[in-house]
Design a protein around this motif. Structure first.
Motif, PDB file in Angstrom:
ATOM      1  N   ALA A 139       0.820  -1.212   0.000  1.00  0.00           N
ATOM      2  CA  ALA A 139       0.000   0.000   0.000  1.00  0.00           C
ATOM      3  C   ALA A 139       0.851   1.257   0.000  1.00  0.00           C
ATOM      4  O   ALA A 139       0.541   2.233  -0.710  1.00  0.00           O
ATOM      5  CB  ALA A 139      -0.931  -0.011   1.222  1.00  0.00           C
ATOM      6  N   LEU A 140       1.944   1.256   0.776  1.00  0.00           N
ATOM      7  CA  LEU A 140       2.783   2.445   0.843  1.00  0.00           C
ATOM      8  C   LEU A 140       3.579   2.657  -0.450  1.00  0.00           C
ATOM      9  O   LEU A 140       3.860   3.802  -0.826  1.00  0.00           O
ATOM     10  CB  LEU A 140       3.741   2.328   2.030  1.00  0.00           C
ATOM     11  CG  LEU A 140       3.092   2.465   3.418  1.00  0.00           C
ATOM     12  CD1 LEU A 140       4.111   2.168   4.515  1.00  0.00           C
ATOM     13  CD2 LEU A 140       2.511   3.854   3.606  1.00  0.00           C
ATOM     14  N   THR A 141       3.953   1.567  -1.135  1.00  0.00           N
ATOM     15  CA  THR A 141       4.718   1.707  -2.369  1.00  0.00           C
ATOM     16  C   THR A 141       3.911   2.449  -3.432  1.00  0.00           C
ATOM     17  O   THR A 141       4.466   3.178  -4.265  1.00  0.00           O
ATOM     18  CB  THR A 141       5.147   0.332  -2.900  1.00  0.00           C
ATOM     19  OG1 THR A 141       5.913  -0.337  -1.882  1.00  0.00           O
ATOM     20  CG2 THR A 141       5.983   0.463  -4.160  1.00  0.00           C
ATOM     21  N   GLY A 142       2.603   2.280  -3.422  1.00  0.00           N
ATOM     22  CA  GLY A 142       1.770   2.960  -4.417  1.00  0.00           C
ATOM     23  C   GLY A 142       1.749   4.466  -4.265  1.00  0.00           C
ATOM     24  O   GLY A 142       1.518   5.189  -5.252  1.00  0.00           O
ATOM     25  N   LEU A 143       2.001   4.984  -3.059  1.00  0.00           N
ATOM     26  CA  LEU A 143       1.925   6.432  -2.839  1.00  0.00           C
ATOM     27  C   LEU A 143       3.002   7.212  -3.592  1.00  0.00           C
ATOM     28  O   LEU A 143       2.679   8.165  -4.306  1.00  0.00           O
ATOM     29  CB  LEU A 143       1.981   6.724  -1.340  1.00  0.00           C
ATOM     30  CG  LEU A 143       0.696   6.429  -0.559  1.00  0.00           C
ATOM     31  CD1 LEU A 143       0.953   6.508   0.936  1.00  0.00           C
ATOM     32  CD2 LEU A 143      -0.406   7.393  -0.956  1.00  0.00           C
ATOM     33  N   PRO A 144       4.299   6.884  -3.464  1.00  0.00           N
ATOM     34  CA  PRO A 144       5.298   7.660  -4.234  1.00  0.00           C
ATOM     35  C   PRO A 144       5.157   7.484  -5.741  1.00  0.00           C
ATOM     36  O   PRO A 144       5.388   8.424  -6.506  1.00  0.00           O
ATOM     37  CB  PRO A 144       6.641   7.125  -3.723  1.00  0.00           C
ATOM     38  CG  PRO A 144       6.342   5.796  -3.141  1.00  0.00           C
ATOM     39  CD  PRO A 144       4.956   5.892  -2.579  1.00  0.00           C
ATOM     40  N   LEU A 145       4.782   6.267  -6.170  1.00  0.00           N
ATOM     41  CA  LEU A 145       4.588   6.068  -7.609  1.00  0.00           C
ATOM     42  C   LEU A 145       3.437   6.922  -8.126  1.00  0.00           C
ATOM     43  O   LEU A 145       3.525   7.522  -9.211  1.00  0.00           O
ATOM     44  CB  LEU A 145       4.326   4.585  -7.904  1.00  0.00           C
ATOM     45  CG  LEU A 145       5.456   3.610  -7.519  1.00  0.00           C
ATOM     46  CD1 LEU A 145       5.062   2.182  -7.853  1.00  0.00           C
ATOM     47  CD2 LEU A 145       6.751   3.990  -8.221  1.00  0.00           C
ATOM     48  N   ALA A 146       2.342   6.982  -7.372  1.00  0.00           N
ATOM     49  CA  ALA A 146       1.218   7.830  -7.775  1.00  0.00           C
ATOM     50  C   ALA A 146       1.612   9.306  -7.760  1.00  0.00           C
ATOM     51  O   ALA A 146       1.161  10.090  -8.595  1.00  0.00           O
ATOM     52  CB  ALA A 146       0.028   7.589  -6.850  1.00  0.00           C
ATOM     53  N   ALA A 147       2.466   9.688  -6.801  1.00  0.00           N
ATOM     54  CA  ALA A 147       2.902  11.084  -6.749  1.00  0.00           C
ATOM     55  C   ALA A 147       3.720  11.467  -7.983  1.00  0.00           C
ATOM     56  O   ALA A 147       3.556  12.556  -8.536  1.00  0.00           O
ATOM     57  CB  ALA A 147       3.723  11.316  -5.475  1.00  0.00           C
ATOM     58  N   VAL A 148       4.614  10.564  -8.424  1.00  0.00           N
ATOM     59  CA  VAL A 148       5.392  10.846  -9.636  1.00  0.00           C
ATOM     60  C   VAL A 148       4.481  10.983 -10.845  1.00  0.00           C
ATOM     61  O   VAL A 148       4.611  11.916 -11.651  1.00  0.00           O
ATOM     62  CB  VAL A 148       6.433   9.730  -9.875  1.00  0.00           C
ATOM     63  CG1 VAL A 148       7.097   9.892 -11.229  1.00  0.00           C
ATOM     64  CG2 VAL A 148       7.493   9.766  -8.788  1.00  0.00           C
ATOM     65  N   ALA A 149       3.528  10.050 -10.977  1.00  0.00           N
ATOM     66  CA  ALA A 149       2.594  10.124 -12.105  1.00  0.00           C
ATOM     67  C   ALA A 149       1.766  11.397 -12.044  1.00  0.00           C
ATOM     68  O   ALA A 149       1.493  12.032 -13.076  1.00  0.00           O
ATOM     69  CB  ALA A 149       1.684   8.896 -12.104  1.00  0.00           C
ATOM     70  N   ALA A 150       1.380  11.800 -10.843  1.00  0.00           N
ATOM     71  CA  ALA A 150       0.528  12.980 -10.704  1.00  0.00           C
ATOM     72  C   ALA A 150       1.280  14.264 -11.042  1.00  0.00           C
ATOM     73  O   ALA A 150       0.738  15.167 -11.684  1.00  0.00           O
ATOM     74  CB  ALA A 150      -0.018  13.056  -9.278  1.00  0.00           C
ATOM     75  N   ILE A 151       2.543  14.364 -10.626  1.00  0.00           N
ATOM     76  CA  ILE A 151       3.287  15.608 -10.811  1.00  0.00           C
ATOM     77  C   ILE A 151       3.893  15.710 -12.204  1.00  0.00           C
ATOM     78  O   ILE A 151       3.907  16.788 -12.813  1.00  0.00           O
ATOM     79  CB  ILE A 151       4.391  15.725  -9.728  1.00  0.00           C
ATOM     80  CG1 ILE A 151       3.743  15.879  -8.344  1.00  0.00           C
ATOM     81  CG2 ILE A 151       5.310  16.900 -10.013  1.00  0.00           C
ATOM     82  CD1 ILE A 151       4.739  15.917  -7.202  1.00  0.00           C
TER      83      ILE A 151
END
Length: 658
Positions: free
Chosen positions: A232-244
């Motif tokens: 679950a935590l690994t998805g957060l930084p990956l989603a942040a990169v995709a979002a920014i």
């Protein structure tokens, strides 16, 4: 910082190898490297955004304080190395600084600024809760379960760690909860590009919000708790990169709707399976194979209709733009079939769906290999205006292109999905545009032919009136004068001069003048006939073009078929060769010309090739335009291939029968 994180993780893997489950080690290594790597990418591409530096800092902190310290503690306990309890203690408390990092991330994402001034107190309250909670957590005797020895070597007896945790944890968790609320408020107020960015991170945050409490509750119960938290935590930084950095690359609305849709479908199918199994088990027995088979069959039958209904409901709620776009396109197709709307209105509908008044739908015309708008007007220069270009294809066939605002929050995938859904209307509009363009060209060609015919008629009339007609009138007057000189009709002509007679010398002079005038008139009539098919065509195309080649001031090769064709076709071929040869001599500075004709599949294909400077193009009023009109009048096609510096080739295909 990322390089240090990688080296520390390699060392942690070496220290932890075979001291704990491999999946546990590798999952947290992946999470920490994903966090640090995401921070490195964001900091490199967006150095002014503090999110990247947060990820870098807390990724490196987790690597050193969690993985490396944990590995040293376990390896020291197993091998008898010094400092083992210190490493275990640091690893046991490292989750608190990591949690505070997510508090700051939720508060600052995606712009790097707080949502407003009233949120300034949240980071300070979280920091205070962090300090108090870390102190109590580190010094509590109850943390013995986190050590291999079962005892916390730095525990302080009599310290009210429970009271400290009761003070610190509410502040710490309250700040984290407030940060999540700020993210939700920011998402609710956002629009446009920021909303697209937030959707990625909010999706990952919702998954983590469900997974992390579950993991916390099962931490000392099941080893799966650590796996759930890491994933679950690994998805957060990956989603942040995709979002920014890549929020336009993928359709997040589609990801959200599919995730929610399939999650709901899974729940309903599992519930259906359980209900059918329990119901049949009461009659057939729990161990009956028929119970499993019937329950599976029921789920298989329900899958497709349930998926359609659930996905429709989810799209209406979570992917409203996609649902509305497809629904409106479907209604538009029904109107087109019923004759209530024109297929060309698809461009107006796309502008309304995408909220882009500058959107243009251009269709590809395969006959001319050019783009045109829906009215049939040819368009050139589709790039360079700053708009994104979305190609429309059906299989390997190119249909058209959509030019729309590059800053639109709706991604190109939605446009392609809508165009695919409305492909029938686009195809009909393309065919109608192609027909309109052909009708426009036919009208223009007919107008040019009529204008050219009228101009030629007026020229011939003027030339006849001013030239040959006046000459013939002059010849008639001269002959009448000779008649008077010879005397009255029936009178005798005698030599010399005398009463009732005429001077033979004067009569001869008058007749000589009439003959000269007649010769001039004949010459002028020949000039008028110069635009008509030449007499050389009486012998065929080969001799006529050979005569052209003999009169040309440069080498000309001729390859013509021996057979005869319709007189109109032969005249068109002759004038194409004349115009191509004239242009090569006068404009192209060519050194050689080839006149080639061949009979292929009921068509006579004519090619005039020169090695001149190139760059020729049909323009209004030029000889090439006249040739195109002449060929079109015979039902053929005419092309000019002339790149600068590569010579010019005129190609005409004329229908000529078998």
């Amino acid at each position: 910082m990322f390089g240090v994180s990688v080296l520390a993780e390699i060392a942690a893997i070496i220290l932890l190898w075979r001291l704990e489950p491999v999946y546990d080690t590798l999952l947290y290594v992946l999470f920490n490297l994903a966090t640090a790597g995401a921070g490195a990418v964001i900091a490199w591409r967006r150095p002014g955004n503090p999110i990247g530096w947060l990820f870098l800092g807390f990724g490196l902190l987790n690597t050193l304080a969690s993985d490396l310290s944990h590995g040293w503690g376990l390896r020291a306990a197993a091998e008898g190395w010094p400092g083992g309890p210190v490493g275990e203690g640091i690893a046991a408390v490292s989750w608190l600084p990591s949690g505070y990092g997510w508090t700051l991330t939720f508060l600052l994402f995606p712009t790097g600024r707080l949502p407003g001034r009233r949120w300034r107190a949240v980071p300070w309250l979280g920091a205070a809760g962090l300090v108090v909670s870390m102190s109590a957590w580190t010094l509590s005797p109850e943390r013995g379960r986190d050590f291999v020895s079962g005892r916390n070597p730095i525990a302080v007896a009599g310290l009210p760690t429970g009271l400290l945790l009761a003070i610190g944890m509410p502040l710490f968790l309250g700040a984290l909860l407030a940060a999540v609320v700020s993210l939700a408020i920011r998402f609710r107020r956002s629009e446009g590009l920021e909303r697209q960015q937030l959707k990625w991170f909010v999706l990952a945050a919702v998954v983590a919000a469900v997974a992390l409490p579950t993991s916390f509750a099962l931490w000392y119960v099941s080893p799966a708790a650590g796996v759930i938290a890491a994933v679950a935590l690994t998805g957060l930084p990956l989603a942040a990169v995709a979002a920014i950095l890549r929020y336009r690359l993928y359709d997040v609305d589609l990801v959200i709707s599919r995730t929610v849709g399939y999650a709901g479908l899974t729940v309903l199918l599992v519930a259906s399976y359980a209900i059918v199994t329990v119901a049949l088990g009461a009659f057939l027995g729990r161990g009956s194979g028929w119970t499993v088979a019937v329950a599976t069959l029921v789920c298989a039958v329900l899958f497709r209709p349930l998926r359609a209904r659930i996905q429709g409901a989810v799209d209406r709620r979570f992917n409203r733009s996609r649902y509305d776009a497809l629904h409106r396109m479907g209604a538009f197709l029904d109107d087109v079939r019923a004759g209530r709307r024109l297929p060309e209105d698809v461009e107006v509908l796309l502008r309304e769906i995408l909220a882009d008044p500058t959107l243009e739908l251009l269709v590809f015309l395969p006959e001319t290999h050019r783009y045109a708008d829906l009215t049939g007007v040819s368009r050139d220069g589709l790039t360079g205006d700053g708009r994104q270009r979305i190609a429309i294809e059906r299989g390997d066939q190119q249909i058209g292109v959509v030019l729309c605002d590059a800053t639109s929050p709706l991604g190109p995938e939605l446009v392609r999905r809508v165009l695919e859904h409305g492909g029938l209307a686009v195809e009909i509009a393309r065919l109608r545009a192609e027909l309109n363009l052909q009708l426009t060209e036919v009208k223009a060609s007919r107008a040019r032919i009529v204008a050219a015919a009228n101009a030629e008629r007026r020229r011939m009339e003027r030339d006849l009136h001013d030239g040959a007609q006046q000459r013939l009138v002059s010849i008639g007057l001269a002959l009448r004068h000779a008649q008077h000189q010879l005397g009255s009709p029936g009178g005798a002509v005698t030599a010399g001069a005398g009463p009732g007679g005429a001077d033979i010398a004067a009569v001869r002079a008058t007749l000589d003048g009439a003959v000269a005038e007649a010769a001039v008139a004949i010459g002028e009539l020949r000039e008028l006939a110069r635009g008509l098919p030449p007499a050389q065509l009486d012998a065929g195309l080969g001799p006529a073009c050979a005569e052209l080649a003999r009169r040309a001031p440069l080498p000309v090769s001729v390859r013509m078929p021996d057979r005869r064709f319709d007189s109109g076709v032969e005249a068109a071929v002759y004038f194409i060769c004349c115009e191509g040869l004239t242009n090569a001599v006068k404009h192209a500075s060519a050194t050689r010309v080839d006149l080639i004709a061949a009979h292929r599949r009921e068509h006579l294909v004519v090619r005039v090739v020169d090695d001149g400077v190139g760059g020729a193009a049909p323009r209004n009023g030029t000889g090439l335009t006249g040739l195109a009109d002449r060929v079109a009048a015979l039902g053929g096609s005419f092309r000019v291939q002339s790149r600068p510096g590569a010579g010019t080739t005129l190609v005409a295909e004329l229908p000529c029968g078998s």
